[in-house]
Design a protein around this motif. Structure first.
Motif, PDB file in Angstrom:
ATOM      1  N   MET A 172       0.824  -1.202   0.000  1.00 45.99           N
ATOM      2  CA  MET A 172       0.000   0.000   0.000  1.00 45.99           C
ATOM      3  C   MET A 172       0.863   1.257   0.000  1.00 45.99           C
ATOM      4  SD  MET A 172      -3.134  -0.814   2.608  1.00 45.99           S
ATOM      5  CE  MET A 172      -4.278  -2.141   2.274  1.00 45.99           C
ATOM      6  N   THR A 173       0.348   2.281  -0.617  1.00 48.01           N
ATOM      7  CA  THR A 173       1.018   3.572  -0.632  1.00 48.01           C
ATOM      8  C   THR A 173       0.439   4.434   0.474  1.00 48.01           C
ATOM      9  OG1 THR A 173       1.360   3.449  -3.012  1.00 48.01           O
ATOM     10  CG2 THR A 173       1.514   5.622  -1.993  1.00 48.01           C
ATOM     11  N   THR A 174       1.306   4.913   1.341  1.00 46.84           N
ATOM     12  CA  THR A 174       0.843   5.729   2.459  1.00 46.84           C
ATOM     13  C   THR A 174       1.003   7.201   2.125  1.00 46.84           C
ATOM     14  OG1 THR A 174       3.009   5.636   3.507  1.00 46.84           O
ATOM     15  CG2 THR A 174       1.394   3.954   4.138  1.00 46.84           C
ATOM     16  N   ILE A 175       0.152   8.007   2.740  1.00 43.91           N
ATOM     17  CA  ILE A 175       0.205   9.451   2.543  1.00 43.91           C
ATOM     18  C   ILE A 175      -0.026  10.120   3.891  1.00 43.91           C
ATOM     19  CG2 ILE A 175      -2.271   9.701   2.012  1.00 43.91           C
ATOM     20  CD1 ILE A 175      -1.384  11.768  -0.135  1.00 43.91           C
ATOM     21  N   SER A 176       0.650  11.224   4.096  1.00 42.12           N
ATOM     22  CA  SER A 176       0.568  11.904   5.383  1.00 42.12           C
ATOM     23  C   SER A 176      -0.801  12.540   5.577  1.00 42.12           C
ATOM     24  CB  SER A 176       1.647  12.988   5.471  1.00 42.12           C
ATOM     25  OG  SER A 176       1.450  13.790   6.624  1.00 42.12           O
ATOM     26  N   PRO A 177      -1.372  12.461   6.774  1.00 36.56           N
ATOM     27  CA  PRO A 177      -2.647  13.143   7.037  1.00 36.56           C
ATOM     28  C   PRO A 177      -2.564  14.649   6.838  1.00 36.56           C
ATOM     29  CG  PRO A 177      -2.166  11.544   8.761  1.00 36.56           C
ATOM     30  CD  PRO A 177      -0.935  11.652   7.928  1.00 36.56           C
ATOM     31  N   THR A 178      -1.357  15.223   6.928  1.00 34.57           N
ATOM     32  CA  THR A 178      -1.236  16.672   6.764  1.00 34.57           C
ATOM     33  C   THR A 178      -1.504  17.125   5.333  1.00 34.57           C
ATOM     34  OG1 THR A 178       1.148  16.430   6.387  1.00 34.57           O
ATOM     35  CG2 THR A 178       0.411  16.883   8.634  1.00 34.57           C
ATOM     36  N   ARG A 179      -1.665  16.183   4.414  1.00 35.51           N
ATOM     37  CA  ARG A 179      -2.008  16.561   3.048  1.00 35.51           C
ATOM     38  C   ARG A 179      -3.447  17.075   2.944  1.00 35.51           C
ATOM     39  NH1 ARG A 179       2.402  17.521   2.320  1.00 35.51           N
ATOM     40  NH2 ARG A 179       3.880  16.554   0.896  1.00 35.51           N
ATOM     41  N   VAL A 180      -4.253  16.853   3.979  1.00 35.18           N
ATOM     42  CA  VAL A 180      -5.604  17.432   3.990  1.00 35.18           C
ATOM     43  C   VAL A 180      -5.701  18.539   5.038  1.00 35.18           C
ATOM     44  CG1 VAL A 180      -6.707  15.342   3.130  1.00 35.18           C
ATOM     45  CG2 VAL A 180      -6.447  15.666   5.591  1.00 35.18           C
ATOM     46  N   SER A 181      -4.571  18.961   5.566  1.00 31.52           N
ATOM     47  CA  SER A 181      -4.528  20.076   6.506  1.00 31.52           C
ATOM     48  C   SER A 181      -4.383  21.380   5.726  1.00 31.52           C
ATOM     49  CB  SER A 181      -3.350  19.913   7.475  1.00 31.52           C
ATOM     50  OG  SER A 181      -3.103  21.118   8.174  1.00 31.52           O
ATOM     51  N   MET A 182      -5.324  22.283   5.897  1.00 34.99           N
ATOM     52  CA  MET A 182      -5.244  23.570   5.202  1.00 34.99           C
ATOM     53  C   MET A 182      -4.014  24.348   5.645  1.00 34.99           C
ATOM     54  SD  MET A 182      -9.191  24.876   5.262  1.00 34.99           S
ATOM     55  CE  MET A 182     -10.530  23.851   4.647  1.00 34.99           C
ATOM     56  N   TYR A 183      -3.701  24.294   6.924  1.00 36.03           N
ATOM     57  CA  TYR A 183      -2.564  25.033   7.456  1.00 36.03           C
ATOM     58  C   TYR A 183      -1.263  24.528   6.843  1.00 36.03           C
ATOM     59  CZ  TYR A 183       0.602  27.064  10.963  1.00 36.03           C
ATOM     60  OH  TYR A 183       1.604  27.756  11.592  1.00 36.03           O
ATOM     61  N   ASP A 184      -1.062  23.220   6.828  1.00 38.27           N
ATOM     62  CA  ASP A 184       0.152  22.651   6.250  1.00 38.27           C
ATOM     63  C   ASP A 184       0.214  22.901   4.748  1.00 38.27           C
ATOM     64  OD1 ASP A 184       1.540  20.479   8.407  1.00 38.27           O
ATOM     65  OD2 ASP A 184      -0.534  21.045   8.794  1.00 38.27           O
ATOM     66  N   PHE A 185      -0.926  22.724   4.078  1.00 37.06           N
ATOM     67  CA  PHE A 185      -0.952  22.931   2.626  1.00 37.06           C
ATOM     68  C   PHE A 185      -0.558  24.362   2.276  1.00 37.06           C
ATOM     69  CE2 PHE A 185      -3.395  24.520  -1.016  1.00 37.06           C
ATOM     70  CZ  PHE A 185      -2.900  23.706  -2.028  1.00 37.06           C
ATOM     71  N   LEU A 186      -1.174  25.342   2.949  1.00 35.23           N
ATOM     72  CA  LEU A 186      -0.897  26.744   2.638  1.00 35.23           C
ATOM     73  C   LEU A 186       0.526  27.134   3.034  1.00 35.23           C
ATOM     74  CD1 LEU A 186      -4.289  28.265   3.797  1.00 35.23           C
ATOM     75  CD2 LEU A 186      -3.492  28.008   1.441  1.00 35.23           C
TER      76      LEU A 186
END
Length: 417
Positions: free
Chosen positions: A1-15
């Motif tokens: 499986m390919t894992t992805i960080s939960p912060t990819r749906v964080s608006m603060y981290d994204f911005l």
């Protein structure tokens, strides 16, 4: 499986990562040094995000989408695909309108600027230029991300409801000890500490102290809860997100979390969220899709200073194999296949629509024939009445002749009918 960080749906981290390339442009526009601009950007992003959370808490997703994401300023900024002087000119033109809409009150904008200016040793006017400019960019970037992920209003409300956990003190207390590795894997051209220190030369030791490891690392600085007080956001009104759907086996298979789906396709690249301290996310399709598109969008580094490209980049595309189950035809490059949705039945194949069209057509034809028939009958009757009236008048008409004779022959006039 390919894992992805939960912060990819964080608006603060994204911005935080998305706006990093804009540092020099914003510093130039606001006449701040690079270290001051970096600190001002971090605080401004916190203030703007808190204001957006308060706005959504009051109005919900549909109103937010129309009044903020759908503003004319956002639509105009979306015509640009790189950051340059032309883009900044449009940003500066719309900054006051966007900031007043986000904060709902110009007094809050001034108060936020005062608070940031006091911390970085700058004037309120300088910070206000940077803060209001970021408002336009933030609205633009979140609007693009929501549209590319095809989120409806309910999903946008859920997305906003997840954000307070990414801003909690518990999350940053762990990140300060050990940063999340996934944050640096998929971001191209990320400057390291030495590079940024050489680029961001300062004039004095006082300015140098403004930069610290938090600003130079991949993890954004801890969130200041002062912004909740300023914007009126109440995080306690949001219920924590529960991952209750993971309890059913069918749902596990649907999202690829079941061991039965591990080796079915040619590639074992099912997308799932990794574990993160103080953050709980449901493994739902729309959220995984949002996370992957956010990851692709950040990897493109689209806000770097550059001339406008001749051809705008295409929207990120996500394979259903990443989200909904491995199949034998899983593409080798998982981001090349567009998102597929169930096609609706064409109108010409829908029997109900066909029957309705047929009935309307028959009734319309009958109405037209009846109208023509009534029109013809009326014309005939009118013609007959006119002819009959003419005949009656002709019979009643009398021919009169007046003959004048000489007085010698007769003293009277003869009238003949």
């Amino acid at each position: 499986m390919t894992t992805i960080s939960p912060t990819r749906v964080s608006m603060y981290d994204f911005l935080y990562h998305d706006t990093k390339p804009m540092l020099s442009l914003l510093a130039d526009a606001s006449q701040l040094s690079l270290p001051q601009a970096r600190l001002a950007m971090d605080a401004s992003l916190q203030a703007i995000l808190s204001a957006l959370l308060a706005y959504q808490q009051q109005h919900q997703g549909q109103v937010l989408s129309k009044r903020l994401f759908g503003r004319a300023a956002v639509k105009e900024l979306r015509q640009y695909n790189s950051m340059n002087f032309a883009t900044m000119k449009a940003t500066l033109y719309h900054r006051h309108d966007a900031a007043d809409a986000v904060f709902s009150d110009n007094a809050r904008v001034i108060k936020a600027s005062d608070h940031i200016a006091e911390k970085i040793g700058a004037t309120t006017q300088q910070v206000q230029i940077l803060l209001t400019s970021l408002c336009v960019i933030v609205l633009r970037e979140l609007a693009i991300l929501a549209e590319y992920s095809q989120l409806d209003n309910d999903e946008r409300n859920k997305w906003f409801a997840m954000q307070p956990q990414f801003l909690s003190a518990a999350r940053f207390s762990t990140d300060e000890v050990q940063a999340v590795p996934a944050e640096t894997e998929n971001i191209d051209n990320e400057p390291d500490t030495l590079t940024e220190r050489s680029d961001n030369s300062v004039d004095s030791a006082a300015e140098l102290t403004l930069l610290n490891t938090e600003q130079l690392s991949s993890t954004p600085p801890p969130f200041d809860t002062y912004w909740y007080e300023l914007t009126g956001f109440k995080p306690e009104n949001y219920e924590p997100v529960q991952d209750m759907q993971l309890a059913t086996g069918n749902y596990l298979k649907a999202i690829g979390r079941s061991p039965d789906n591990l080796q079915q396709g040619r590639h074992n690249d099912m997308l799932v969220f990794t574990e993160m301290h103080a953050v709980v996310l449901p493994h739902q399709r729309w959220l995984l899709q949002l996370a992957k598109i956010s990851d692709i969008y950040l990897s493109r580094n689209r806000l770097r200073v550059n001339s406008e490209p001749a051809n705008p980049p295409k929207p990120p595309l996500v394979s259903l194999g990443l989200i909904g189950g491995n199949q034998d035809n899983t593409p080798t490059t998982t981001s090349e296949k567009p998102i597929e949705y169930e096609k609706s039945t064409p109108l010409w194949k829908n029997p109900v629509i066909l029957i309705i069209i047929l009935v309307i057509g028959v009734l319309g034809a009958l109405a037209a024939l009846k109208y023509q028939s009534q029109k013809s009958d009326g014309l005939i009757l009118a013609t007959e009445e006119v002819l009959e009236q003419d005949a009656i008048e002709e019979r009643q008409q009398q021919d009169v002749a007046i003959v004048m004779v000489d007085d010698e022959d007769s003293d009277t006039a003869v009238v003949a009918e």
